[in-house]
Design an enzyme around this catalytic site. Structure first.
Site, mmCIF file in Angstrom:
data_model
loop_
_atom_site.group_PDB
_atom_site.id
_atom_site.type_symbol
_atom_site.label_atom_id
_atom_site.label_comp_id
_atom_site.label_asym_id
_atom_site.label_seq_id
_atom_site.Cartn_x
_atom_site.Cartn_y
_atom_site.Cartn_z
ATOM 1 N N SER A 52 38.728 30.036 48.560
ATOM 2 C CA SER A 52 38.111 31.071 47.732
ATOM 3 C C SER A 52 37.593 30.534 46.404
ATOM 4 C CB SER A 52 39.120 32.183 47.452
ATOM 5 O OG SER A 52 40.173 31.702 46.652
ATOM 6 N N THR A 191 40.076 33.907 44.236
ATOM 7 C CA THR A 191 39.514 33.460 42.965
ATOM 8 C C THR A 191 40.713 32.931 42.213
ATOM 9 O OG1 THR A 191 37.830 35.199 42.855
ATOM 10 C CG2 THR A 191 38.589 34.374 40.755
ATOM 11 N N THR A 209 35.467 30.950 41.032
ATOM 12 C CA THR A 209 35.505 31.510 42.386
ATOM 13 C C THR A 209 34.327 31.051 43.230
ATOM 14 O OG1 THR A 209 35.688 33.637 43.582
ATOM 15 C CG2 THR A 209 34.092 33.549 41.823
ATOM 16 N N GLY A 221 29.419 37.957 41.462
ATOM 17 C CA GLY A 221 30.563 38.853 41.323
ATOM 18 C C GLY A 221 30.929 39.077 39.876
ATOM 19 N N ASP A 222 32.180 39.449 39.663
ATOM 20 C CA ASP A 222 32.659 39.721 38.304
ATOM 21 C C ASP A 222 33.114 38.462 37.574
ATOM 22 O OD1 ASP A 222 34.751 39.460 40.221
ATOM 23 O OD2 ASP A 222 36.164 40.332 38.802
ATOM 24 N N THR A 242 41.042 39.260 39.712
ATOM 25 C CA THR A 242 40.635 38.734 41.011
ATOM 26 C C THR A 242 40.516 39.924 41.961
ATOM 27 O OG1 THR A 242 42.914 38.400 41.729
ATOM 28 C CG2 THR A 242 41.825 36.516 40.701
ATOM 29 N N GLY A 243 39.743 39.739 43.006
ATOM 30 C CA GLY A 243 39.551 40.833 43.957
ATOM 31 C C GLY A 243 38.100 41.267 43.951
ATOM 32 N N GLY A 245 34.826 42.088 43.106
ATOM 33 C CA GLY A 245 34.161 42.038 41.821
ATOM 34 C C GLY A 245 33.303 43.250 41.507
HETATM 35 N N1 ASP Z 1 36.309 38.557 42.177
HETATM 36 C C1 ASP Z 1 35.618 37.684 43.058
HETATM 37 C C2 ASP Z 1 34.219 38.163 43.260
HETATM 38 O O1 ASP Z 1 34.016 39.348 43.419
HETATM 39 C C3 ASP Z 1 36.213 37.521 44.402
HETATM 40 C C4 ASP Z 1 37.682 37.543 44.503
HETATM 41 O O2 ASP Z 1 38.402 37.475 43.531
HETATM 42 O O3 ASP Z 1 38.157 37.629 45.620
HETATM 43 O O4 ASP Z 1 33.347 37.348 43.333
#
Ligand code: ASP
Length: 345
Positions: A52, A191, A209, A221-222, A242-243, A245
């Protein structure tokens, strides 16, 4: 969480145990907090087994690995970011150079690559064979309305798809194929966000990430968005995420976490409140919210820290269990429990 004044503390997402130890060793040697967190996450960017982040990150829908990263340096109150960067395995280092060596905050795509090239970064193929296999399995899993996919053999092809895939990847053992099927069916998020405080009260953060697996080329993403994937104001604290975005961008999560702490919330409550805003965007509809995961991390200037995820995880026997995040306050890193907004069902 222990209370007290500024002290050396490093926190990160659950893939950051080793990262935090590296960052802590920098802090203990009196090195700058941003040097510390960037050195920490470089180890994850370099790791082909973390799919990731950085090298080995899962690619976009065309099989190209595109990386995003941001950094923020508390003492100088400056920041830098790169997005959609191809061929360079340490986007966090490039983000730091954008902060240090330009009059800009963010470079994207081809411009970011040229900038990295100008600074002597080596261009590499970031797609590992493992990631390529997962991508190929994903491509072959797609279907049009008639159930057809051009990336699989026609109706008259001999053998099962899995056997043909094995032929195309003769080195792939059962475990690797199982990994690829799983990644194709459940595109992972992942991430690393890493936040640090030192005993002088200086703070910095980084988020890096490969973004969402199988994304549309150019999707950002974020993580590289200052105020979403990362925010640091060392008068208050630091926040990161994380997660998924897209959900974070809509609530400017990193900034919201820090502003919540400024208003007096604990780090954990600051994260939970930010998750409530995400939940509100779906009118708290759990069926919709169940389609993604997202976690926030917060470190306050006095060394108090916390993390909260939208969903808990579940143990193998179906019990609710917290998700975890990595913490280092000296010596070995450890995992601690995240708070959560909803128990997963
Ligand atoms: N936050 C990251 C994104 O959206 C991805 C992730 O953290 O899984 O690019």
């Amino acid at each position: 969480m222990a209370q007290g004044g500024p002290r050396n503390v490093v926190i990160s997402s659950n893939n950051g145990l080793a990262c935090n130890e590296i960052a802590m060793s920098y802090l203990e040697r009196g090195r700058d907090t941003l040097d510390a967190v960037v050195a920490g996450v470089n180890s994850v960017e370099d790791d082909p087994n973390d799919d990731s982040v950085g090298y080995g990150g899962l690619p976009n829908e065309e099989g190209a690995v595109e990386l995003d990263a941001s950094v923020m340096h508390g003492p100088t109150r400056r920041c830098g970011a790169v997005a959609g960067l191809r061929h360079i395995k340490n986007p966090s280092k490039v983000a730091k150079l954008v902060m240090e060596q330009t009059d800009h905050c963010m470079l994207v795509g081809e411009g970011a690559l040229r900038f990295a090239r100008a600074w002597g970064f080596k261009e590499e193929n970031l797609l590992t064979e493992k990631s390529r296999l997962a991508w190929m399995v994903w491509k072959q899993s797609l279907r049009d309305a008639g159930g057809h996919n051009n990336w699989t053999d026609g109706l008259d092809a001999p053998g099962k798809p899995s056997a043909r895939l094995r032929g195309a990847f003769p080195g792939a053992d059962e475990e690797l194929l199982a990994y690829a099927w799983d990644r194709a069916a459940n595109p992972p998020t992942g991430t690393i966000n890493c936040l640090a405080l030192n005993a002088k009260g200086e703070m910095s953060g980084v988020t890096t990430t490969s973004g969402l697996a199988w994304k549309i080329p150019g999707r950002i993403g974020d993580s590289p968005i200052i105020g979403a994937g990362l925010y640091v104001d060392q008068d208050v604290g630091a926040g990161g995420s994380t997660g998924r975005g897209e959900e974070n961008i809509r609530v400017a999560g990193g900034h919201t976490v820090v502003e919540n702490m400024r208003k007096g919330m604990s780090p954990t409550d600051a994260c939970l409140d930010t998750l409530k805003r995400i939940s509100r965007n779906y009118n708290d509809d759990k069926a919709k919210l169940a389609k993604f995961s997202i976690t926030f991390y917060a470190l306050r200037k006095d060394g108090v820290y916390g993390s909260a995820s939208l969903w808990s995880s579940r143990t193998r026997d179906g019990k609710t269990a917290p998700q975890r995040f990595a913490v280092n306050t000296g010596g070995k890193s450890r995992m601690e429990d995240c708070a959560y907004l909803y128990a997963s069902f």
